[in-house]
Design an enzyme around this catalytic site. Structure first.
Site, short mmCIF file in Angstrom:
data_model
loop_
_atom_site.label_atom_id
_atom_site.label_comp_id
_atom_site.label_asym_id
_atom_site.label_seq_id
_atom_site.Cartn_x
_atom_site.Cartn_y
_atom_site.Cartn_z
N HIS A 52 0.80 -1.22 0.00
CA HIS A 52 0.00 0.00 0.00
C HIS A 52 0.84 1.27 0.00
O HIS A 52 0.64 2.13 -0.86
CB HIS A 52 -1.05 0.02 1.11
CG HIS A 52 -1.90 1.24 0.99
ND1 HIS A 52 -2.87 1.38 0.01
CD2 HIS A 52 -1.87 2.41 1.64
CE1 HIS A 52 -3.41 2.58 0.11
NE2 HIS A 52 -2.82 3.23 1.07
N TYR B 114 1.67 5.13 -2.47
CA TYR B 114 1.96 6.51 -2.08
C TYR B 114 3.35 6.93 -2.50
O TYR B 114 3.61 8.11 -2.75
CB TYR B 114 1.68 6.74 -0.58
CG TYR B 114 0.19 6.93 -0.45
CD1 TYR B 114 -0.36 8.17 -0.74
CD2 TYR B 114 -0.64 5.86 -0.19
CE1 TYR B 114 -1.73 8.34 -0.75
CE2 TYR B 114 -2.02 6.03 -0.20
CZ TYR B 114 -2.55 7.28 -0.48
OH TYR B 114 -3.89 7.44 -0.51
N HIS C 135 -8.98 -0.11 -11.99
CA HIS C 135 -8.70 0.91 -10.98
C HIS C 135 -7.26 1.38 -11.04
O HIS C 135 -6.98 2.56 -11.15
CB HIS C 135 -9.03 0.36 -9.59
CG HIS C 135 -8.47 1.21 -8.49
ND1 HIS C 135 -8.99 2.44 -8.17
CD2 HIS C 135 -7.41 1.05 -7.66
CE1 HIS C 135 -8.29 2.98 -7.19
NE2 HIS C 135 -7.32 2.16 -6.86
N PHE C 136 -6.31 0.44 -11.00
CA PHE C 136 -4.94 0.96 -10.92
C PHE C 136 -4.38 1.41 -12.26
O PHE C 136 -3.32 2.02 -12.30
CB PHE C 136 -3.99 0.04 -10.14
CG PHE C 136 -3.83 -1.34 -10.67
CD1 PHE C 136 -3.23 -1.59 -11.87
CD2 PHE C 136 -4.27 -2.41 -9.91
CE1 PHE C 136 -3.06 -2.87 -12.34
CE2 PHE C 136 -4.11 -3.70 -10.37
CZ PHE C 136 -3.51 -3.92 -11.58
N HIS C 137 -5.09 1.14 -13.35
CA HIS C 137 -4.66 1.81 -14.58
C HIS C 137 -5.12 3.26 -14.59
O HIS C 137 -4.56 4.08 -15.32
CB HIS C 137 -5.13 1.06 -15.82
CG HIS C 137 -4.25 -0.12 -16.12
ND1 HIS C 137 -4.45 -1.35 -15.57
CD2 HIS C 137 -3.12 -0.24 -16.88
CE1 HIS C 137 -3.51 -2.19 -15.96
NE2 HIS C 137 -2.68 -1.54 -16.77
#
Ligand code: HEM
Ligand code: CU
Length: 543
Positions: free
Chosen positions: A217, A221, A368-370
């Site tokens: 996670h 960031y 989502h993470f694209h």
């Protein structure tokens, strides 16, 4: 212009980064074509093998090398030329990271490390793959030490002057990275390497996944903070405005450090072996990140609006029109920011326990993470590269390249709308992620997915063309563009802003609080995992 030697160091990092991006994008294109049933992979390349290359080269290598290169350039710009020890340590880091990257790529290509970029046990790679990863991580630590060292010497030489905002943020980013990678280093060194060599014949899967997500996670960031650095520090200058508040920007970074690490369980919501109360606790901490996110959104819009008003914009939204939409240095990151709005909304869904049941392990997650890393972060990085590469190579961003950059950004946005949009929808229909077409095409439901797979393939193809254009532009800016002086856009702080409290530079305090939060969030559940470990694990023998 920054010191030539620092420019070279930064450029070396950026080169590997774009090389990885290019190879990773080839894999991405093939994946969309395979998933839509358009092609079958030649030469007995496996789908997972391809996907491993894609994940490792893009999520881990492209990002990390770009970030380190960008931070070095900004540190040298704001604190002055690197001192000898930091520069030498930086090169050592570069060599280690590059060696690790090459080794990992070789083993992936040999099909000896087909374990995806998350390398979950019990998937097992050749020990050399894990050794390669250790090199990338430890090399990046050397870069972290080198940047902290530069900061430390600078602080001493200037009698503890307030550090430049960019450098402060760089130190914070690397602090977050270092604390986070301790987890992944632990699982690689203590679990995966002994197990893959054969010194032990079992591996505790829950512990390895927990250590991975302790890192996984904050990893996101680590990608985001350098993008925020561009938004906070670079964008105000490009749009002719001022940084809204130095103190607020620093506080946001402090909060990102605190709330991004003790939250890994939100990736393990559907895993047995962790009690609901601990999952709940970590999810609450996860949502705390909304605070610095809203602070960031607030300061960005404050900058846009004040800059716009200075240029004479009127009305509630008049400032939108006077933003420099035709300047790719602004346009690309701005599109990234806009995409972050739906992306963030999706993130809230993912981290919510009940909603997570619907989307878990479906293509929704990939969609989502694209949007997040492959659009918000990637577009911001592209936007940085368009001025940073010519700045470092002593050339200029020509109007023609600026225009191509705008086209590139539009292509990326459209391609991603197709690909990621289709992934989100088909994910809601239950289409699994990480699965080749051939393995589910006889599933009765799969027929419903076909139109979306086609949209994914169209999107993927546009994205790949956009990558080719990007590589052309970057290559031109590095080697061909007219020689000249570029600006390193660095915003100044609004005169009326309050001065920065020195407590924000109290690293002992912030790292201390961060460590305390990590201990609170992880010690007991981790203890339980060991205590209730499966047969063969150390805990099983003890209790
Ligand atoms: C040419 C552009 C791109 C295309 C066409 C593309 C396509 C894809 C596809 C189709 C998948 C899903 C495969 C599956 O679950 O079966 C995927 C996974 C992934 N992509 Fe991309 N992608 C692109 C760019 C990027 C970028 C720029 C990043 C990151 C910076 C990225 C990061 C990832 C990651 C981390 C995964 C997950 C891998 C896994 O599940 O192990 N992609 N990509
Ligand atoms: Cu997360």
């Amino acid at each position: 212009m920054i010191d030539k030697r620092d420019a070279k160091l930064s450029l070396f990092f950026l080169s590997i980064s774009f090389l990885a991006l290019f190879i990773g994008a080839i894999a991405g294109l093939l994946q969309t074509l395979v998933r839509s049933g358009t092609i079958e992979l030649p030469l007995s390349i496996g789908y997972y093998q391809l996907l491993t290359a894609h994940g490792v080269l893009l999520a881990l290598i492209f990002t990390t090398f770009f970030i380190v290169g960008f931070l070095y350039a900004g540190i040298s710009k704001t604190m002055g030329a690197l001192y000898d020890v930091p520069r030498r340590t930086g090169w050592l880091g570069f060599v280690m990271m590059t060696f690790g990257t090459i080794l990992a790529t070789i083993f992936i290509l040999l099909n000896k490390a087909t374990v995806l970029y998350t390398f979950y046990a019990p998937l097992q790679a050749s020990p050399w793959f894990y050794v390669a990863l250790v090199h990338v991580v430890v090399g990046s630590w050397l870069c972290a030490f080198s940047m902290w060292n530069q900061y430390y010497i600078w602080k001493k030489k200037t009698n503890n002057k307030l550090s430049p905002l960019f450098s402060y943020m760089a130190v914070m980013t690397m602090a977050l990275w270092f604390i986070a990678t301790l987890g992944v280093a632990a699982t690689i060194l203590l679990q995966f390497i002994p197990w893959s060599i054969g010194w032990v014949d079992k591996i505790d899967i829950l512990i390895s996944r927990t250590l991975f997500w302790y890192f996984g996670h904050p990893l996101v960031y680590f990608w985001l903070l350098p993008a925020y650095m561009c938004w906070y520090v670079v964008i105000p200058k490009i749009i002719g405005g001022k940084i809204f508040s130095d103190a607020l920007a620093r506080l946001a970074f402090v909060l990102f450090l605190l709330f991004s690490i003790p939250v890994g369980f939100h990736h393990q919501l559907l895993e047995p072996g962790i009690s609901h109360s601990w999952k709940f606790f970590q999810v609450v901490l996860t949502f705390m990140v909304i605070v610095p996110s809203l602070m960031t959104a607030f300061s960005m819009f404050a900058v846009f609006e004040t800059a716009g008003r200075k240029k004479g914009a009127r009305g509630l939204f008049g400032w939108v029109k006077v933003l420099p939409w035709k300047d790719v240095r602004f346009f690309a990151p701005m599109m990234g920011m806009l995409i972050f709005v739906p992306a963030g909304a999706g993130g809230i869904i993912n981290a919510s326990h009940q909603l997570n049941q619907v989307i878990h392990n479906t293509l929704w997650v990939t969609g989502h993470f694209h949007l997040t890393v492959a659009s918000t972060v990637a577009l911001t990085f592209f936007g940085i590269a368009y001025w940073l590469v010519p700045y470092l190579s002593g050339r200029t961003l020509t109007p023609q390249m600026n225009k191509l950059g705008i086209i590139q950004t539009i292509m990326w946005t459209i391609g991603m709308a197709f690909m990621s949009g289709a992934m989100h929808v088909v994910g809601l229909f239950g289409a699994p992620r990480r699965t080749a077409y051939t393995t589910y095409s006889d599933h009765p439901q799969a027929l419903d997915w076909v139109p979306y797979q086609a949209a994914m393939a169209i999107g993927g193809t546009i994205l790949f063309l956009a990558i080719l254009l990007l590589i052309y532009i970057i290559g031109y800016l590095a080697f061909k563009a007219p020689i000249g002086e570029m600006d390193f856009p660095l915003g100044e702080v609004e005169e009326k802003a309050t001065s920065t409290p020195i407590i924000l530079e109290n690293w002992k305090l912030w790292v201390g609080i961060s460590a305390a939060l990590i201990f609170i969030a992880y010690t007991l559940p981790f203890w339980h995992m060991i205590e209730h470990g499966p047969p063969g694990s150390p805990g099983y023998k003890f209790w």
